[in-house]
Every structure is written in structure tokens, then in C-alpha cells.
Design a protein around this motif. Structure first.
Motif, short mmCIF file in Angstrom:
data_model
loop_
_atom_site.label_atom_id
_atom_site.label_comp_id
_atom_site.label_asym_id
_atom_site.label_seq_id
_atom_site.Cartn_x
_atom_site.Cartn_y
_atom_site.Cartn_z
N PHE A 93 0.88 -1.14 0.21
CA PHE A 93 0.01 0.06 -0.12
C PHE A 93 0.86 1.30 0.01
N GLU A 94 0.53 2.10 -0.87
CA GLU A 94 1.10 3.40 -0.86
C GLU A 94 0.74 4.35 0.20
N ALA A 95 1.90 5.13 0.75
CA ALA A 95 1.58 6.05 1.77
C ALA A 95 0.40 7.05 1.54
N ALA A 96 0.34 7.36 0.28
CA ALA A 96 -0.76 8.41 -0.32
C ALA A 96 -1.19 7.83 -1.97
N ALA A 97 -2.32 7.75 -2.08
CA ALA A 97 -2.53 7.48 -3.57
C ALA A 97 -1.78 8.12 -4.63
N CYS A 98 -1.47 7.54 -5.56
CA CYS A 98 -0.76 8.32 -6.77
C CYS A 98 -1.79 8.60 -8.10
N PRO A 170 -3.30 3.01 -8.49
CA PRO A 170 -2.86 4.44 -7.91
C PRO A 170 -2.74 4.04 -6.16
N ARG A 171 -3.32 3.12 -5.65
CA ARG A 171 -3.22 2.86 -4.17
C ARG A 171 -2.28 2.16 -3.71
N LEU A 215 8.27 -2.44 -8.93
CA LEU A 215 7.02 -2.04 -9.99
C LEU A 215 6.62 -0.86 -9.54
N SER A 216 6.44 -0.39 -8.48
CA SER A 216 5.98 0.87 -7.70
C SER A 216 6.77 1.88 -8.55
N PRO A 229 -4.19 5.15 2.48
CA PRO A 229 -4.06 3.71 2.02
C PRO A 229 -5.67 2.99 2.02
N ALA A 230 -5.69 2.25 1.28
CA ALA A 230 -6.84 1.49 0.82
C ALA A 230 -6.56 0.09 0.34
N ALA A 231 -7.24 -0.80 -0.17
CA ALA A 231 -7.17 -2.20 -0.78
C ALA A 231 -6.75 -1.61 -2.32
#
Length: 232
Positions: A93-98, A170-171, A215-216, A229-231
Motif C-alpha cells: 500500500f502506498e502512503a498516499a494514492a498516486c 494508484p493505491r 514495480l511501484s 491507503p486502501a485495498a
């Protein structure tokens, strides 16, 4: 008459023994199942393990950079002409959505991958030949450059035949890798899904985290958006 009574008693005793043994074997199997991620959890400070309805463990932990991971184990018995599979699913999970698109690739697709993110992506994408049968899909926001960069990373990741799926959203990032294959005898004779594995090696989880981070990073120039962060 005595012989009949003795035989009946023997049958009854055998039935009780077999039932007791079956219960004991089931308890042992469930206990082994619950411990599959114990060794991996020791590699992360503050790691937390919960259990699904099937008693497979779910590992949640935070990385040093603030990102979170979740590790699930998925038993796949929806197979045709092959043995049941045990999949290791890792989500970073990213710290914030991209502000980046959804792009994913699925190896050797059958259409029965109920755990797949790729099947839920709306657009079929063209992937340069990698020597592996890959289904690549994404959403409408994916640019040609982003598709090429993600595709190049997929080509590297799927050189490992145990990798089943890789997806970036994004997440977060999702990877699915084969953890074990069902025992042939149990499947063919009893139609049971038994897996000869007692622990997921911590090195496998750490490797998947490194792959997910790579990959990120391949779309890391995307601008962050404010979101929790979300699923994936």
C-alpha cells in the motif's frame, strides 16, 4: 452368534477410531496452516497476524518508509486438469494514492482466477513478446509510455515462472506467486487439496516486497494525490 457380535464390536470400534483420528488430523492440519506466516512475521517489527474463515493467516506490517504490506494465502481449488494451487498474495500500500493508472499482467490466464485484479481492469493492452503467455490489461488513463515502462518491468518479473500476477494501481501494488502445489495423491484419489508446506520462507516475502517496490518505482514520477491507503 459370538462371532457376529465380535465382528460388530470390531466394526464399531474401528469406526470410532477412524473418526477420532480424522478429527485429530484435521486439528493438526489447521494448526500447521495457521503457522504458515509465523516465520515471516518475525522479520517485521509490530507485525500483526489475523486469520480468515479458512484459517489461513493474514500478515499485516509497516515498512521502514511508512508504507504498509498485507500478505494473504489463497487456496485455489477452481482448477481444471491440474492440481490445486496455493497462492501467496502480497499487497504493498502506498502512503498516499498516486495519480497513475491501473496496469496489470496475468500469466497463463484461464479466466477462473477469482483472486485476480487484472480481470477487473477494463481495457486489453498490447504487451511486447516476453516468452510467457501474459494477459495485460489496464484502465483508460494509461499512456503509451506508462504501458511500455510497466510492460518492461513485467517482462523482468515474469521471467520467474512462479509469478502468477503483477498489478499496479494508484493505491498500491499487488503480486501473486505460487507458494505450493497440491499433493497429487490426495487430489486424484480423495479430491482433497493438501499442500506439503509448513512455512512460507521469510526470504520469499522479502523478495516479493522488493519486486513490488520496483514495480511501484517504474511509475514513481506520477504526482501523489491526497488519499489514505486502501485495498489495491
Amino acid at each position: 452368534m459370538i462371532t457376529t457380535i465380535a465382528f460388530s464390536a470390531f466394526v464399531a470400534a474401528s469406526g470410532i477410531w477412524m473418526g477420532t483420528r480424522a478429527v485429530q488430523d484435521h486439528r493438526i492440519a489447521m494448526d500447521e496452516r495457521r503457522r504458515l506466516l509465523d516465520a515471516a512475521a518475525q522479520r517485521f517489527q509490530g507485525a500483526h497476524i489475523t486469520y480468515g474463515a479458512d484459517q489461513f493467516p493474514i500478515l499485516a506490517a509497516k515498512l521502514g518508509d511508512g508504507r504498509q504490506i498485507r500478505v494473504d494465502i489463497v487456496a485455489d481449488t477452481m482448477v481444471c486438469r491440474r492440481l490445486p494451487q496455493l497462492w501467496l498474495k502480497l499487497t504493498l500500500f502506498e502512503a498516499a494514492a498516486c495519480a497513475r493508472p491501473k496496469i496489470g499482467a496475468l500469466a497463463r490466464p484461464t479466466g477462473a482466477e477469482f483472486y485476480s485484479l487484472v480481470h477487473g481492469m477494463p481495457h486489453l493492452l498490447t504487451l511486447p513478446s516476453t516468452g510467457v503467455a501474459l494477459l495485460m490489461r489496464g484502465d483508460a488513463s494509461a499512456s503509451c509510455e506508462q504501458i511500455e515502462r510497466a510492460g518492461a518491468m513485467f517482462g523482468t518479473l515474469f521471467a520467474d515462472p512462479t509469478l502468477k500476477e503483477a498489478a499496479i494501481t494508484p493505491r498500491g501494488v499487488r503480486l501473486v506467486r505460487q507458494a505450493a502445489q497440491g499433493e497429487r495423491g490426495a487430489h486424484l484419489l480423495l479430491r482433497q487439496a493438501r499442500f506439503a508446506i509448513t512455512s512460507i520462507a521469510p526470504e520469499v516475502v522479502l523478495r516479493m516486497i522488493a519486486e513490488a517496490q520496483s514495480l511501484s518505482d517504474c511509475l514513481a514520477d506520477a504526482n501523489p494525490a491526497l488519499a489514505a491507503p486502501a485495498a489495491a
